[in-house]
Design a protein around this motif. Structure first.
Motif, PDB file in Angstrom:
ATOM      1  N   ARG A 106      12.108  -6.183   9.345  1.00 49.47           N
ATOM      2  CA  ARG A 106      11.842  -6.233   7.908  1.00 49.47           C
ATOM      3  C   ARG A 106      10.623  -6.618   7.688  1.00 49.47           C
ATOM      4  N   LEU A 107       9.830  -6.791   8.646  1.00 49.90           N
ATOM      5  CA  LEU A 107       8.337  -6.723   8.871  1.00 49.90           C
ATOM      6  C   LEU A 107       7.714  -5.437   9.242  1.00 49.90           C
ATOM      7  N   THR A 108       8.335  -4.272   9.598  1.00 47.91           N
ATOM      8  CA  THR A 108       8.257  -3.784  10.782  1.00 47.91           C
ATOM      9  C   THR A 108       8.312  -2.095   9.767  1.00 47.91           C
ATOM     10  N   LEU A 109       9.875  -2.564   9.140  1.00 47.84           N
ATOM     11  CA  LEU A 109      10.396  -1.605   8.012  1.00 47.84           C
ATOM     12  C   LEU A 109       9.273  -2.083   7.006  1.00 47.84           C
ATOM     13  N   LYS A 110       8.623  -3.239   6.215  1.00 47.83           N
ATOM     14  CA  LYS A 110       7.943  -3.223   5.109  1.00 47.83           C
ATOM     15  C   LYS A 110       6.570  -2.179   5.675  1.00 47.83           C
ATOM     16  N   ALA A 111       6.109  -2.909   6.704  1.00 49.57           N
ATOM     17  CA  ALA A 111       4.725  -2.052   6.297  1.00 49.57           C
ATOM     18  C   ALA A 111       4.570  -0.912   6.303  1.00 49.57           C
ATOM     19  N   ASN A 112       6.338  -0.303   7.014  1.00 43.54           N
ATOM     20  CA  ASN A 112       5.576   1.153   7.253  1.00 43.54           C
ATOM     21  C   ASN A 112       6.185   1.592   5.680  1.00 43.54           C
ATOM     22  N   ALA A 113       7.391   1.180   4.690  1.00 41.94           N
ATOM     23  CA  ALA A 113       6.769   1.614   3.709  1.00 41.94           C
ATOM     24  C   ALA A 113       5.880   1.440   2.394  1.00 41.94           C
ATOM     25  N   VAL A 114       5.749   0.238   2.323  1.00 43.83           N
ATOM     26  CA  VAL A 114       4.232   0.003   1.074  1.00 43.83           C
ATOM     27  C   VAL A 114       3.506  -1.182   1.782  1.00 43.83           C
ATOM     28  N   GLY A 115       3.301  -1.319   2.899  1.00 43.06           N
ATOM     29  CA  GLY A 115       2.189  -2.178   3.500  1.00 43.06           C
ATOM     30  C   GLY A 115       2.446  -3.575   3.617  1.00 43.06           C
ATOM     31  N   LEU A 116       1.760  -3.878   3.923  1.00 39.45           N
ATOM     32  CA  LEU A 116       2.158  -5.353   4.320  1.00 39.45           C
ATOM     33  C   LEU A 116       1.864  -6.329   3.390  1.00 39.45           C
ATOM     34  N   ASN A 117       0.570  -6.305   2.166  1.00 42.95           N
ATOM     35  CA  ASN A 117       0.456  -6.781   0.723  1.00 42.95           C
ATOM     36  C   ASN A 117       0.190  -6.210   0.047  1.00 42.95           C
TER      37      ASN A 117
END
Length: 306
Positions: free
Chosen positions: A187-198
């Motif tokens: 989830r962390l990896t995919l989210k970082a790629n999709a919308v950024g971490l924060n």
């Protein structure tokens, strides 16, 4: 919801499921990538499945959301039976089902992610308590994966699953911890790629406050949740009040009230430990931590939406 469903052609077909996991939740005139600050791919997948099956029919969306909330209350009852018994579990599950503070989760279609993350999360907790084999851990991990891909709040269930095993089933704790790393890293990896971490959703005035000012507002938010639990009057979908400066009514009084509540809970915990069984004290600690983590995640130290 115009930007996530009605005017979002990407969410009208399950054939676009790859985009649900590589972008946000909003259509922003880009046919190849969804935008926005949120990463909730399972919510968009649910929208697409419902739209592909029933079209732009709100009744179908509402019906599924109602059923998710009812099922969540049922599995909450099944889970609570293990530590506290049948009768109190039934009462608490019914309160959860009909409490006005949960109403938006049931009737507001853009809140589908809340209905999804809690359903899969409480189902994971029930499976953890119901099945005691090592193989069943894969089922729990699968359900937690669905929860965290519905909404980041599913991470709270991951934490409570670890605490549950630590208190009642320690031999499976290390194995579960190793398995849990897979969905969390994914989830962390995919989210970082999709919308950024924060990403910042810019959901209200608290977005513009610094950490110190949000800390000053936190006591009133905590007291707000406690009071609405006891007396859910004058509810709204958004609350935009903040207390960036130290005042008696905005900061001092809520802080004193919060500390009094915490002291009361600790006093009860002391009595349970002194006069109750070890099992009862573990149960008290488990749900005390659950309540504390739930409040801490929502007192806006990290600004949330609405």
């Amino acid at each position: 919801d115009l930007f996530q469903i009605v005017n979002n052609p990407t969410a009208h077909s399950l054939g676009n499921i790859g985009q649900f996991f590589t972008g946000g939740t909003f259509y922003v005139d880009n046919p190849t990538k969804l935008g926005g600050a949120y990463y909730r791919p399972l919510m968009t997948t649910t929208y697409a499945a419902l739209y592909a099956t029933f079209g732009a029919n709100p009744i179908a969306f509402h019906a599924v959301q109602f059923l998710l909330c009812i099922a969540s209350a049922y599995f909450l009852y099944l889970f609570l039976r293990y530590p506290i018994g049948i009768t109190p579990s039934l009462g608490l599950a019914l309160v959860f089902l009909v409490h006005p503070a949960n109403s938006q989760v049931a009737f507001y279609i853009p809140a589908m992610q809340d209905a999804l993350f809690f359903f899969f999360g409480i189902l994971a907790m029930w499976s953890l308590a119901r099945f005691r084999s090592d193989a069943s851990l894969f089922l729990t991990i699968g359900l937690l994966t669905l929860s965290v891909f519905s909404k980041e709040s599913g991470l709270l269930f991951a934490g409570m699953a670890l605490l549950f095993l630590w208190l009642w089933d320690r031999p499976r704790f290390v194995k579960f911890l190793g398995l849990l790393a897979v969905p969390l890293v994914a989830r962390l990896t995919l989210k970082a790629n999709a919308v950024g971490l924060n990403p910042n959703p810019s959901g209200g005035p608290i977005d513009s406050l610094g950490l110190g000012e949000r800390l000053l507002t936190a006591p009133s938010i905590m007291l707000f949740y406690v009071l609405k639990l006891v007396w859910p009057w004058a509810l709204a979908s958004q609350y935009h009040w903040t207390y960036p400066d130290f005042t008696l009514t905005g900061v001092a009084r809520p802080l004193i009230a919060d500390l009094s509540i915490v002291a009361g809970v600790m006093f009860v915990g002391h009595k349970v430990r002194k006069f109750g069984s070890q099992s009862r004290f573990r149960t008290f600690c488990f749900f005390g931590v659950w309540a504390a983590l739930g409040l801490l995640a929502h007192v806006q130290l990290i600004p949330l939406d609405m």
